[in-house]
Design an enzyme around this catalytic site. Structure first.
Site, mmCIF file in Angstrom:
data_model
loop_
_atom_site.group_PDB
_atom_site.id
_atom_site.type_symbol
_atom_site.label_atom_id
_atom_site.label_comp_id
_atom_site.label_asym_id
_atom_site.label_seq_id
_atom_site.Cartn_x
_atom_site.Cartn_y
_atom_site.Cartn_z
ATOM 1 N N HIS A 128 -96.244 -9.636 45.912
ATOM 2 C CA HIS A 128 -94.809 -9.195 46.442
ATOM 3 C C HIS A 128 -93.933 -10.445 45.665
ATOM 4 O O HIS A 128 -94.292 -11.538 45.822
ATOM 5 C CB HIS A 128 -94.617 -9.535 47.865
ATOM 6 C CG HIS A 128 -95.285 -8.321 48.746
ATOM 7 N ND1 HIS A 128 -96.165 -8.593 49.514
ATOM 8 C CD2 HIS A 128 -95.015 -6.889 48.728
ATOM 9 C CE1 HIS A 128 -96.373 -7.376 50.364
ATOM 10 N NE2 HIS A 128 -95.936 -6.530 49.612
ATOM 11 N N HIS B 212 -91.425 -5.188 44.197
ATOM 12 C CA HIS B 212 -90.005 -5.320 44.390
ATOM 13 C C HIS B 212 -89.360 -6.093 43.246
ATOM 14 O O HIS B 212 -88.437 -5.579 42.771
ATOM 15 C CB HIS B 212 -89.703 -6.218 45.588
ATOM 16 C CG HIS B 212 -90.520 -5.657 46.746
ATOM 17 N ND1 HIS B 212 -90.298 -4.368 47.391
ATOM 18 C CD2 HIS B 212 -91.491 -5.997 47.863
ATOM 19 C CE1 HIS B 212 -91.179 -3.964 48.565
ATOM 20 N NE2 HIS B 212 -91.809 -5.076 48.559
ATOM 21 N N ASP C 89 -94.956 1.814 49.973
ATOM 22 C CA ASP C 89 -94.797 0.525 50.732
ATOM 23 C C ASP C 89 -94.967 0.764 52.274
ATOM 24 O O ASP C 89 -96.157 0.987 52.757
ATOM 25 C CB ASP C 89 -93.513 -0.176 50.435
ATOM 26 C CG ASP C 89 -93.197 -1.734 50.933
ATOM 27 O OD1 ASP C 89 -94.332 -1.944 51.524
ATOM 28 O OD2 ASP C 89 -92.404 -2.347 50.274
HETATM 29 C C1 NGQ Z 1 -95.841 -6.877 54.006
HETATM 30 N N1 NGQ Z 1 -93.535 -5.648 53.310
HETATM 31 O O1 NGQ Z 1 -96.817 -7.483 53.434
HETATM 32 O O2 NGQ Z 1 -95.966 -5.774 54.669
HETATM 33 C C2 NGQ Z 1 -94.366 -6.977 53.661
HETATM 34 C C3 NGQ Z 1 -93.859 -7.544 55.032
HETATM 35 C C4 NGQ Z 1 -93.768 -10.034 54.162
HETATM 36 C C5 NGQ Z 1 -92.548 -5.607 52.846
HETATM 37 N N2 NGQ Z 1 -92.267 -6.758 52.120
HETATM 38 C C6 NGQ Z 1 -94.424 -8.817 55.008
HETATM 39 N N3 NGQ Z 1 -92.194 -4.506 52.490
HETATM 40 O O3 NGQ Z 1 -93.506 -9.800 53.118
HETATM 41 O O4 NGQ Z 1 -94.029 -11.132 54.512
HETATM 42 ZN ZN ZN Z 2 -95.483 -4.560 50.461
#
Ligand code: NGQ
Ligand code: ZN
Length: 457
Positions: A237, A274, A325
């Protein structure tokens, strides 16, 4: 051996009529076009390659629509994350398996035939490893087997709670809400080894790995775990939220994508999920790296992330794919539609996604998502000999497609159709969806409801 025949099919070189596919051991053994159907062929209307879903957190399907109430404070990505942490704290392995199976059935019904599972829910609620450190990976594999979806498993390395005030690297310890995700490089090696065992019987599974984000892993840790990917895909991410960009810059002097491009071996094996907040020079650098931008438009809209600079990125030759996602809504065509519509709304223009091969925006979106998604999941997508027989058949008589042909079908699919336009789906030559319904839809949904009942208790 089975033979499939389609009135029209989107092949790597373009549209073809009267296309017959011989399927052997899940793969396309031979393909010919311009031929009539033979008695005994399984026939269909408009064949497209199955779409890759390059980013999923399957367990989050259980909370779809349950994080839409205002808290009374300013709601944001970060308050959503707290709700998600409270939810995930309650999930047992059997819940994860039931919820993932439901998500994967919905993916196949939506036209996704392979999923990149960005899998970070490794440990028990108290943070201790299960007796089998890859217990949860085994549950994901079982759900993929039951639904019959292709799996690219991306076990996640997660070690820190965020950047914090420290200099140079994420310095905050993980919070209680994060302890189920946490590994050090050694325990992560055990998760990886166990994950490879857990998927050993799954047809055509790819294993890669994923440092969660620069908020959760240091560059040194990323370098240490990379060999465990053994050449498989690497996902991370990056730059989803402005606060994340600011904290990264305060701690390291660089923005997340900038830092990755400078200090990590980002190349065509990588997928940056992203990459929402990128400067023009990061945009060009990411495109040049050959890495895929993993865009998740429905989730990015739901979480208030922002808009990716699609036109500039494509103009620089960048590759992208789409992911569902958070799985708040699983719909391949809607991901592509929202991607394009976000750009139109922001730029007050039309026709943003482009391709050198066709003027059709639907075709440009679909072909980009096939190429980028296939690259990111370690399995090129496309209807050609040697490829897995992963096929989505659209219904040419559906009102959104009727009396059209070729690229106009794709524009109808992306912009003008609700669900129902997908008739059948084959994954590795097995027909798993007919008349829009997965063959295990009822049984999987019953187990999903039972899991929701346990989680609500
Ligand atoms: C996740 N989800 O890992 O599920 C993340 C949230 C984070 C998104 N970024 C948690 N959509 O990024 O710390
Ligand atoms: Zn994610």
């Amino acid at each position: 051996m089975a033979r499939l025949w389609f009135r029209s099919a989107l092949l790597p070189e373009g549209w073809a009529e009267g296309v017959a596919l011989d399927v052997r051991e899940g793969r396309i053994a031979a393909l010919e076009s311009g031929v009539p159907a033979r008695p005994g062929d399984e026939t269909g209307g408009i064949a497209l390659p199955g779409l890759p879903n390059l980013h999923s957190h399957a367990f989050q399907r259980a909370m779809a629509g349950l994080a839409e109430c205002r808290s009374g404070h300013e709601d944001s990505f970060w308050t959503w994350r707290e709700v998600m942490y409270r939810f995930v704290a309650r999930m047992a392995p059997e819940d994860v398996e039931a919820v993932a199976a439901q998500a994967y059935v919905e993916m196949l019904e939506a036209g996704f035939t392979r999923v990149g599972e960005f899998h970070y829910l490794h440990h028990a609620p108290d943070g201790r490893a299960y007796a089998d450190p890859a217990e949860m990976a085994g549950r994901i594999a079982a759900a993929a087997a039951e639904a019959g979806i292709g799996l690219t498993l991306l076990p996640v390395f997660y070690a820190h709670g965020g950047f914090g005030p420290g200099q140079g690297a994420p310095a905050l310890p993980p919070t209680a809400g994060q302890r189920r995700f946490v590994s050090d490089p050694e325990t992560f090696a055990a998760v990886m080894a166990g994950s490879r065992r857990a998927v050993a019987d799954l047809r055509d599974c790819v294993v890669g790995l994923a440092p969660h984000s620069l908020r959760a892993a240091t560059l040194a840790e990323i370098a240490a775990i990379l060999p465990l990917a053994e050449g498989g895909p690497v996902h991370i991410h990056a730059a989803e939220q402005l606060r994340e960009v600011e904290e990264c810059r305060a701690a390291t002097g660089a923005r997340p994508v900038e830092l990755l491009l400078d200090a990590a071996p980002v190349d065509a094996r990588w997928c940056l999920i992203h990459a929402t907040h990128v400067t023009p020079s990061e945009t060009r650098g990411l495109a040049r790296s050959g890495a895929v931008a993993g865009l998740c438009p429905i989730t990015e809209a739901n979480l208030g992330d922002g808009l990716f600079p699609l036109a500039a990125f494509q103009g620089a030759g960048g590759r992208f794919g789409i992911g569902s996602d958070s799985n708040v809504l699983i719909a391949a065509a809607e991901e592509l539609r929202l991607l394009e519509y976000g750009q139109r709304l922001a730029g007050r223009v039309r026709g943003v996604a482009t391709s050198a091969r066709s003027a059709s925006t639907g075709r440009a979106l679909i072909e980009a998502a096939l190429a980028g998604g296939g690259q990111a999941l370690g399995r090129p997508a496309g209807l050609a000999p040697g490829q897995p027989a992963d096929i989505v058949a659209l219904d040419p008589d559906h009102p959104a497609l009727a009396e059209r042909s070729g690229d106009a079908w794709l524009d109808g699919f992306v912009f003008a159709a609700r669900a129902g336009v997908i008739d059948r789906v084959w994954r590795a030559g097995a027909r798993v969806v007919a008349q829009g319904r997965h063959h295990r839809r009822e049984a999987v949904a019953a187990r999903f409801r039972a899991a929701l009942a346990r989680l609500a208790a």
